[in-house]
Design a protein around this motif. Structure first.
Motif, PDB file in Angstrom:
ATOM      1  N   LEU A  22       0.814  -1.220   0.000  1.00 44.73           N
ATOM      2  CA  LEU A  22       0.000   0.000   0.000  1.00 44.73           C
ATOM      3  C   LEU A  22       0.846   1.268   0.000  1.00 44.73           C
ATOM      4  CD1 LEU A  22      -2.814  -0.956   2.550  1.00 44.73           C
ATOM      5  CD2 LEU A  22      -2.878  -1.070   0.055  1.00 44.73           C
ATOM      6  N   GLY A  23       1.924   1.256   0.767  1.00 42.98           N
ATOM      7  CA  GLY A  23       2.736   2.462   0.889  1.00 42.98           C
ATOM      8  C   GLY A  23       3.610   2.721  -0.312  1.00 42.98           C
ATOM      9  N   LEU A  24       4.473   1.762  -0.622  1.00 42.65           N
ATOM     10  CA  LEU A  24       5.419   1.977  -1.719  1.00 42.65           C
ATOM     11  C   LEU A  24       4.777   1.860  -3.093  1.00 42.65           C
ATOM     12  CD1 LEU A  24       8.556   0.076  -0.327  1.00 42.65           C
ATOM     13  CD2 LEU A  24       7.989   2.511  -0.160  1.00 42.65           C
ATOM     14  N   THR A  25       3.821   0.946  -3.237  1.00 42.26           N
ATOM     15  CA  THR A  25       3.209   0.741  -4.554  1.00 42.26           C
ATOM     16  C   THR A  25       2.082   1.733  -4.823  1.00 42.26           C
ATOM     17  OG1 THR A  25       3.723  -1.608  -4.390  1.00 42.26           O
ATOM     18  CG2 THR A  25       2.136  -0.978  -6.069  1.00 42.26           C
ATOM     19  N   TYR A  26       1.233   1.954  -3.817  1.00 38.27           N
ATOM     20  CA  TYR A  26       0.047   2.782  -4.041  1.00 38.27           C
ATOM     21  C   TYR A  26       0.103   4.152  -3.368  1.00 38.27           C
ATOM     22  CZ  TYR A  26      -2.093  -1.398  -5.993  1.00 38.27           C
ATOM     23  OH  TYR A  26      -2.385  -2.483  -6.767  1.00 38.27           O
ATOM     24  N   GLY A  27       1.131   4.444  -2.594  1.00 37.40           N
ATOM     25  CA  GLY A  27       1.290   5.766  -2.004  1.00 37.40           C
ATOM     26  C   GLY A  27       0.394   6.080  -0.822  1.00 37.40           C
ATOM     27  N   VAL A  28      -0.054   5.063  -0.105  1.00 40.72           N
ATOM     28  CA  VAL A  28      -0.887   5.283   1.080  1.00 40.72           C
ATOM     29  C   VAL A  28       0.007   5.763   2.219  1.00 40.72           C
ATOM     30  CG1 VAL A  28      -2.401   4.142   2.759  1.00 40.72           C
ATOM     31  CG2 VAL A  28      -2.548   3.548   0.334  1.00 40.72           C
ATOM     32  N   GLY A  29      -0.507   6.652   3.050  1.00 31.46           N
ATOM     33  CA  GLY A  29       0.259   7.222   4.154  1.00 31.46           C
ATOM     34  C   GLY A  29       0.598   6.205   5.240  1.00 31.46           C
ATOM     35  N   VAL A  30       1.681   6.455   5.932  1.00 29.92           N
ATOM     36  CA  VAL A  30       2.166   5.531   6.966  1.00 29.92           C
ATOM     37  C   VAL A  30       1.161   5.411   8.111  1.00 29.92           C
ATOM     38  CG1 VAL A  30       4.010   5.117   8.652  1.00 29.92           C
ATOM     39  CG2 VAL A  30       4.578   5.929   6.378  1.00 29.92           C
ATOM     40  N   GLU A  81      -8.387   8.915   1.579  1.00 29.71           N
ATOM     41  CA  GLU A  81      -9.194   9.906   0.883  1.00 29.71           C
ATOM     42  C   GLU A  81      -8.864   9.920  -0.610  1.00 29.71           C
ATOM     43  OE1 GLU A  81      -8.936  13.741   2.665  1.00 29.71           O
ATOM     44  OE2 GLU A  81      -9.051  12.916   4.686  1.00 29.71           O
ATOM     45  N   ASN A  82      -9.883   9.808  -1.417  1.00 32.02           N
ATOM     46  CA  ASN A  82      -9.762   9.876  -2.877  1.00 32.02           C
ATOM     47  C   ASN A  82      -8.595   9.053  -3.428  1.00 32.02           C
ATOM     48  OD1 ASN A  82     -11.921  11.730  -2.899  1.00 32.02           O
ATOM     49  ND2 ASN A  82     -10.502  13.416  -2.510  1.00 32.02           N
ATOM     50  N   PRO A  83      -8.655   7.745  -3.240  1.00 31.34           N
ATOM     51  CA  PRO A  83      -7.549   6.952  -3.790  1.00 31.34           C
ATOM     52  C   PRO A  83      -7.549   7.020  -5.311  1.00 31.34           C
ATOM     53  CG  PRO A  83      -9.315   5.518  -3.022  1.00 31.34           C
ATOM     54  CD  PRO A  83      -9.680   6.922  -2.638  1.00 31.34           C
ATOM     55  N   ASP A  84      -6.354   7.143  -5.879  1.00 33.20           N
ATOM     56  CA  ASP A  84      -6.243   7.184  -7.341  1.00 33.20           C
ATOM     57  C   ASP A  84      -5.883   5.796  -7.887  1.00 33.20           C
ATOM     58  OD1 ASP A  84      -3.768   7.188  -6.205  1.00 33.20           O
ATOM     59  OD2 ASP A  84      -2.887   8.632  -7.593  1.00 33.20           O
ATOM     60  N   PHE A  85      -6.296   4.793  -7.164  1.00 29.77           N
ATOM     61  CA  PHE A  85      -6.068   3.401  -7.558  1.00 29.77           C
ATOM     62  C   PHE A  85      -7.275   2.589  -7.109  1.00 29.77           C
ATOM     63  CE2 PHE A  85      -4.329   4.117  -3.364  1.00 29.77           C
ATOM     64  CZ  PHE A  85      -4.810   3.045  -2.621  1.00 29.77           C
ATOM     65  N   SER A  86      -7.363   1.371  -7.599  1.00 25.40           N
ATOM     66  CA  SER A  86      -8.455   0.486  -7.212  1.00 25.40           C
ATOM     67  C   SER A  86      -8.153  -0.103  -5.833  1.00 25.40           C
ATOM     68  CB  SER A  86      -8.608  -0.639  -8.243  1.00 25.40           C
ATOM     69  OG  SER A  86      -9.498  -1.618  -7.750  1.00 25.40           O
ATOM     70  N   LEU A  87      -8.944   0.290  -4.858  1.00 18.18           N
ATOM     71  CA  LEU A  87      -8.744  -0.203  -3.497  1.00 18.18           C
ATOM     72  C   LEU A  87      -9.019  -1.704  -3.410  1.00 18.18           C
ATOM     73  CD1 LEU A  87      -7.838   0.802  -0.787  1.00 18.18           C
ATOM     74  CD2 LEU A  87     -10.203   1.342  -0.237  1.00 18.18           C
ATOM     75  N   VAL A  88      -9.925  -2.203  -4.231  1.00 18.98           N
ATOM     76  CA  VAL A  88     -10.209  -3.639  -4.248  1.00 18.98           C
ATOM     77  C   VAL A  88      -8.978  -4.419  -4.716  1.00 18.98           C
ATOM     78  CG1 VAL A  88     -11.630  -5.445  -5.313  1.00 18.98           C
ATOM     79  CG2 VAL A  88     -12.690  -3.325  -4.551  1.00 18.98           C
ATOM     80  N   THR A  89      -8.334  -3.932  -5.768  1.00 19.27           N
ATOM     81  CA  THR A  89      -7.122  -4.602  -6.267  1.00 19.27           C
ATOM     82  C   THR A  89      -6.017  -4.582  -5.222  1.00 19.27           C
ATOM     83  OG1 THR A  89      -7.677  -3.913  -8.514  1.00 19.27           O
ATOM     84  CG2 THR A  89      -5.420  -4.631  -8.122  1.00 19.27           C
ATOM     85  N   ALA A  90      -5.826  -3.444  -4.573  1.00 19.52           N
ATOM     86  CA  ALA A  90      -4.810  -3.343  -3.529  1.00 19.52           C
ATOM     87  C   ALA A  90      -5.141  -4.270  -2.362  1.00 19.52           C
ATOM     88  CB  ALA A  90      -4.706  -1.897  -3.045  1.00 19.52           C
ATOM     89  N   PHE A  93      -4.299  -7.962  -3.454  1.00 20.90           N
ATOM     90  CA  PHE A  93      -2.852  -8.221  -3.390  1.00 20.90           C
ATOM     91  C   PHE A  93      -2.365  -8.311  -1.951  1.00 20.90           C
ATOM     92  CE2 PHE A  93      -2.337  -6.096  -7.770  1.00 20.90           C
ATOM     93  CZ  PHE A  93      -2.370  -7.313  -8.412  1.00 20.90           C
ATOM     94  N   SER A  94      -2.818  -7.386  -1.124  1.00 22.12           N
ATOM     95  CA  SER A  94      -2.414  -7.386   0.280  1.00 22.12           C
ATOM     96  C   SER A  94      -2.867  -8.660   0.979  1.00 22.12           C
ATOM     97  CB  SER A  94      -3.003  -6.173   0.998  1.00 22.12           C
ATOM     98  OG  SER A  94      -2.545  -4.980   0.442  1.00 22.12           O
ATOM     99  N   ALA A  95      -4.100  -9.056   0.753  1.00 24.19           N
ATOM    100  CA  ALA A  95      -4.647 -10.245   1.411  1.00 24.19           C
ATOM    101  C   ALA A  95      -3.912 -11.513   0.992  1.00 24.19           C
ATOM    102  CB  ALA A  95      -6.143 -10.369   1.105  1.00 24.19           C
ATOM    103  N   ILE A  96      -3.552 -11.612  -0.277  1.00 24.51           N
ATOM    104  CA  ILE A  96      -2.841 -12.814  -0.745  1.00 24.51           C
ATOM    105  C   ILE A  96      -1.461 -12.909  -0.106  1.00 24.51           C
ATOM    106  CG2 ILE A  96      -1.757 -13.875  -2.768  1.00 24.51           C
ATOM    107  CD1 ILE A  96      -4.213 -12.851  -4.387  1.00 24.51           C
ATOM    108  N   VAL A  97      -0.729 -11.806  -0.101  1.00 28.19           N
ATOM    109  CA  VAL A  97       0.617 -11.828   0.494  1.00 28.19           C
ATOM    110  C   VAL A  97       0.529 -12.054   2.006  1.00 28.19           C
ATOM    111  CG1 VAL A  97       2.738 -10.514   0.853  1.00 28.19           C
ATOM    112  CG2 VAL A  97       1.564 -10.405  -1.348  1.00 28.19           C
ATOM    113  N   LEU A  98      -0.441 -11.420   2.655  1.00 26.65           N
ATOM    114  CA  LEU A  98      -0.621 -11.638   4.095  1.00 26.65           C
ATOM    115  C   LEU A  98      -0.998 -13.088   4.400  1.00 26.65           C
ATOM    116  CD1 LEU A  98      -2.441  -8.368   5.198  1.00 26.65           C
ATOM    117  CD2 LEU A  98      -0.155  -9.128   5.872  1.00 26.65           C
ATOM    118  N   ALA A  99      -1.805 -13.699   3.541  1.00 26.44           N
ATOM    119  CA  ALA A  99      -2.186 -15.096   3.763  1.00 26.44           C
ATOM    120  C   ALA A  99      -0.968 -16.019   3.694  1.00 26.44           C
ATOM    121  CB  ALA A  99      -3.243 -15.528   2.745  1.00 26.44           C
ATOM    122  N   VAL A 100      -0.055 -15.745   2.793  1.00 23.91           N
ATOM    123  CA  VAL A 100       1.179 -16.544   2.723  1.00 23.91           C
ATOM    124  C   VAL A 100       1.963 -16.386   4.027  1.00 23.91           C
ATOM    125  CG1 VAL A 100       3.397 -16.792   1.546  1.00 23.91           C
ATOM    126  CG2 VAL A 100       1.320 -16.459   0.203  1.00 23.91           C
TER     127      VAL A 100
END
Length: 131
Positions: A22-30, A81-90, A93-100
């Motif tokens: 989320l942070g490095l790929t999609y620019g979400v705040g820390v 606020e106002n994500p410029d990416f698909s939150l569902v896609t993010a 991806f997050s859920a799959i990596v976390l599941a591993v």
């Protein structure tokens, strides 16, 4: 103490994964990543303590996958606020990596928290021989 160690380990794993995705790929705040990580860790750890010992690693990991997806997606809608990416896609991806990561975390829980230690050794003696 072992539970606190496991909880901190889970938080570190969740935060690291969400920071990279989320942070490095999609620019979400820390701070948003921190809040998401905190919620996923607390809710997931309770699930790990309740669900995993009663089921299998596959079931618990599947539950963590769904839980992580829903929390990132739904809480992300409220936090980001106002994500410029698909939150569902993010969230996927997050859920799959976390599941591993959860798969291996459950193995750690089994070995570290629920390990059955033998308290006394039983010496097997040969039965007396009858002549």
């Amino acid at each position: 103490m072992r539970y606190i160690e496991a909880l901190l380990m889970k938080f570190a794993m969740v935060f690291a994964v969400l920071f990279v995705i989320l942070g490095l790929t999609y620019g979400v705040g820390v701070f948003d990543i921190f809040l998401l990580s905190l919620v996923i860790t607390l809710v997931g750890f309770i699930g790990d303590l309740v669900l995993y010992p009663r089921t299998s690693n596959k079931v618990a990991t599947g539950g963590d996958l769904v839980l992580s997806f829903l929390i990132v997606w739904l809480l992300g809608l409220a936090l980001i606020e106002n994500p410029d990416f698909s939150l569902v896609t993010a969230a996927i991806f997050s859920a799959i990596v976390l599941a591993v990561g959860e798969w291996f975390f459950h193995i750690y829980l089994t070995k570290r928290l629920w390990e059955q230690k033998e308290t006394s050794k039983t010496i097997k003696r040969d039965a007396p021989r009858q002549s």
